[in-house]
Design an enzyme around this catalytic site. Structure first.
Site, mmCIF file in Angstrom:
data_model
loop_
_atom_site.group_PDB
_atom_site.id
_atom_site.type_symbol
_atom_site.label_atom_id
_atom_site.label_comp_id
_atom_site.label_asym_id
_atom_site.label_seq_id
_atom_site.Cartn_x
_atom_site.Cartn_y
_atom_site.Cartn_z
ATOM 1 N N ASP A 26 0.822 -1.208 0.000
ATOM 2 C CA ASP A 26 0.000 0.000 0.000
ATOM 3 C C ASP A 26 0.860 1.263 0.000
ATOM 4 O OD1 ASP A 26 0.480 0.023 2.769
ATOM 5 O OD2 ASP A 26 -1.319 -1.192 3.090
ATOM 6 N N LYS A 46 -4.495 1.639 0.217
ATOM 7 C CA LYS A 46 -5.506 1.817 1.247
ATOM 8 C C LYS A 46 -5.307 3.167 1.905
ATOM 9 C CE LYS A 46 -7.223 -1.085 3.701
ATOM 10 N NZ LYS A 46 -6.974 -1.489 5.085
ATOM 11 N N MET A 156 -2.409 9.236 11.969
ATOM 12 C CA MET A 156 -3.582 9.547 11.136
ATOM 13 C C MET A 156 -4.398 10.712 11.716
ATOM 14 S SD MET A 156 -4.812 5.693 10.107
ATOM 15 C CE MET A 156 -4.619 4.928 11.694
HETATM 16 N N1 SAH Z 1 1.533 0.522 10.591
HETATM 17 C C1 SAH Z 1 2.004 1.873 10.491
HETATM 18 C C2 SAH Z 1 0.916 2.883 10.786
HETATM 19 C C3 SAH Z 1 -0.248 2.828 9.816
HETATM 20 S S1 SAH Z 1 -1.395 4.108 10.078
HETATM 21 C C4 SAH Z 1 3.201 2.059 11.437
HETATM 22 O O1 SAH Z 1 3.446 1.207 12.295
HETATM 23 O O2 SAH Z 1 3.919 3.030 11.258
HETATM 24 C C5 SAH Z 1 -0.772 5.326 8.985
HETATM 25 C C6 SAH Z 1 -0.219 6.490 9.760
HETATM 26 O O3 SAH Z 1 1.081 6.197 10.248
HETATM 27 C C7 SAH Z 1 -0.035 7.765 8.970
HETATM 28 O O4 SAH Z 1 -1.241 8.470 8.817
HETATM 29 C C8 SAH Z 1 0.934 8.503 9.850
HETATM 30 O O5 SAH Z 1 0.289 9.035 10.981
HETATM 31 C C9 SAH Z 1 1.841 7.384 10.319
HETATM 32 N N2 SAH Z 1 3.045 7.221 9.473
HETATM 33 C C10 SAH Z 1 3.426 6.127 8.820
HETATM 34 N N3 SAH Z 1 4.612 6.305 8.213
HETATM 35 C C11 SAH Z 1 4.991 7.575 8.505
HETATM 36 C C12 SAH Z 1 6.131 8.368 8.174
HETATM 37 N N4 SAH Z 1 7.132 7.900 7.421
HETATM 38 N N5 SAH Z 1 6.178 9.628 8.656
HETATM 39 C C13 SAH Z 1 5.195 10.122 9.417
HETATM 40 N N6 SAH Z 1 4.101 9.429 9.758
HETATM 41 C C14 SAH Z 1 4.005 8.167 9.318
#
Ligand code: SAH
Length: 226
Positions: A26, A46, A156
């Site tokens: 995704d 997604k 998010m």
């Molecule tokens: N499974 C992922 C989170 C999924 S929800 C994890 O563990 O990181 C998606 C959210 O994760 C985004 O909206 C943001 O808030 C955060 N996110 C994921 N990658 C990011 C990044 N490189 N920089 C900043 N926020 C990030």
């Protein structure tokens, strides 16, 4: 698959990616990481306006596996931190497909850390941290998930920032420090700091976009990167 930087993918995740026949990925899986894989790559995007429904992804995973293919479901960060990795795994297992979850570096911890912000610290008596989602599938953000003390990390949260700020303010003081970390670990990484009272202004004036992490708490003042 970690927060984006290919060097932050674990050795194990890289191994299965390279061995995969099919990779369903995704939005948060970076191009650089995908370019390391030989298998067929299928985008199941997604994000808002979902290209694929969860059931369609579940079915596709199983369909490919039943053809005898080695299937990898690649997700950003850690697969079970707001990642629904467990849902897909349970579905596959019920269909008789063996399945393994490989832990990843979550952006919830790595993001602040890459901005020089530890999620816990004895220096400021931050002896715990909480990770919440600022986007709810149904209903409003529940203030019961917001602790009065310690570090608060919101994933998010950008999309509905005014609501996120309003609910956090039910439990936390307006003068508490906040940091917003955008695109952590990528060349576009940006860090904005201020106070909770100004959170939505900071996001709007800074034209902050997703993916971004919001951190609330005294740990923001430590910033060991500076
Ligand atoms: N499974 C992922 C989170 C999924 S929800 C994890 O563990 O990181 C998606 C959210 O994760 C985004 O909206 C943001 O808030 C955060 N996110 C994921 N990658 C990011 C990044 N490189 N920089 C900043 N926020 C990030």
């Amino acid at each position: 698959m970690g927060p984006g930087d290919p060097e932050l993918v674990t050795v194990k995740a890289l191994k299965v990616l390279k061995d995969a026949d099919v990779i369903l990925y995704d939005r948060l899986v970076s191009e650089e990481i995908l370019s390391l894989c030989q298998g067929e790559k299928i985008y199941v995007g997604k994000s808002i306006g979902e290209a694929w429904k969860q059931e369609e992804i579940n079915r596709k995973l199983v369909e490919e596996a039943k053809k005898g293919k080695r299937v990898v479901r690649a997700k950003g960060g850690d697969p079970t931190v707001f990642g629904r990795g467990e849902e897909e795994c349970i579905f596959a297992l019920r269909e008789g497909i063996s399945c393994e979850i490989i832990p990843g570096l979550t952006s919830a911890i790595a993001g602040p850390e890459l901005a020089g912000i530890p999620v816990t610290s004895r220096i400021v008596a931050a002896s715990g941290f909480t990770v919440i989602s600022g986007t709810r599938a149904k209903g409003e953000l529940d203030p019961d998930f917001i602790p009065e003390k310690g570090t608060l990390i919101v994933l998010m949260g950008i999309h509905d920032i005014e609501e996120v700020q309003r609910v956090i303010l039910m439990k936390r003081r307006g003068d508490e420090k906040v940091a917003i970390i955008e695109s952590a670990s990528t060349p576009k990484q940006r860090v904005i700091t201020g106070t909770l009272m100004k959170l939505s202004e900071l996001v709007k004036e800074g034209h902050v976009s997703s993916p971004s992490i919001i951190v609330v708490g005294e740990v923001v003042s430590l910033s060991f990167n500076q």
